[in-house]
Design a protein around this motif. Sequence first.
Motif: not given
Length: 368
Positions: A327, A274, A256, A325, A203, A252, A321, A318
């Motif tokens: 998020l 990230l 992640a 992921l 990350l 946050d 990600a 972002t």
Amino acid sequence: MRSRLRPPGDPAGCDVLITGGAGFIGANLADRLAAAGHRVVVFDALVRPGVEANLDWLEKRHPARVTAVIGDVRDADRVADCVAGADVVFHFAAQVAVTTSLVSPREDFAVNLGGTVTLLEALRKRRVPLIFASTNKVYGNLPDLALTATNDAYVPTDPELRRWGIGEKRPLDFHTPYGCSKGGADQYVLDYARSFGVPTSVLRMSCIYGPRQMGTEDQGWVAHFLISAIEGRPISIYGDGRQVRDILHVSDAVTAYLAAWTRIESIAGQAFNLGGGPDNAVSLRQVLAHVETLVGRPVDLRFSDWRAGDQRYYVSDTRRAALILGLPAPTPWRQGVADLAAWLAAARGTGAIPCLGDRDVPLMGAAE
């Protein structure tokens, strides 16, 4: 043997090793994991000011689930002992300041790159998952970005860059010894997935801030702005203060890291940017204006020359990600900075945050 890839939330609990676990992000991650029922080993050399308070806080909150190991990530035997019982490793232990790397590049290399390879070698024997805390500094100082200077911020002239930020396809370009050591470690971590089948992910963090951040001269600038303003101390900025970063609340960031763990089998060998993204892209001047609102008085600013390797503009794209992921939308930056201000005010009342004394507070514009 138990599976090495059990995700967080397993009701039986997992054994988690966090190098640099008494640091700002590591302590927040350890707290979240211990609260979820996992057993956490905090491995830390305790060389950074204030981290002892974080470790004490963790041990008091989770006496049955948090174990401290005081050690250096360069100590191969100590590292191997800790890795032997781990289901997953989160690697935060590092020399974190660009300025320190310029003074002591060999030490910076030994900790950031040498220590990471030492850890990877211990993991290679058992293929334990590793999530590595890298940095936006792997992209260098981004001299090719065309920028326009407004009254309080640099803005890209490219509308796509302005809309989305910088993605993972950006070529790597290491600047300063710190950038080289962290960038080299970043690449070693990814290659151990390719060469040895170790499930790793990286990350590349922009500026993380939030509770338990003890901002210092060279790292943790959002907290340092607030501490200085609360104490009425002058703030020195290197550059013109229009430098832009996408800041991300630590809660946050922790989300992640946990998301990367749950998906480690599918994301092994991949790196993700990230940060707070374009919605949380702010200049130093804009953050300072909000700080003045929070403390109710103006701050005393002093400006100095730019420092080596500084990025006038860095904002993470972002989208990848968030998609891979899973998020959620990040905390809005004004809300997050207010949260940190409240925590700092409360922590100073208990002595958890040391007063800065009668000295200037120099902050690198390049701080993460």
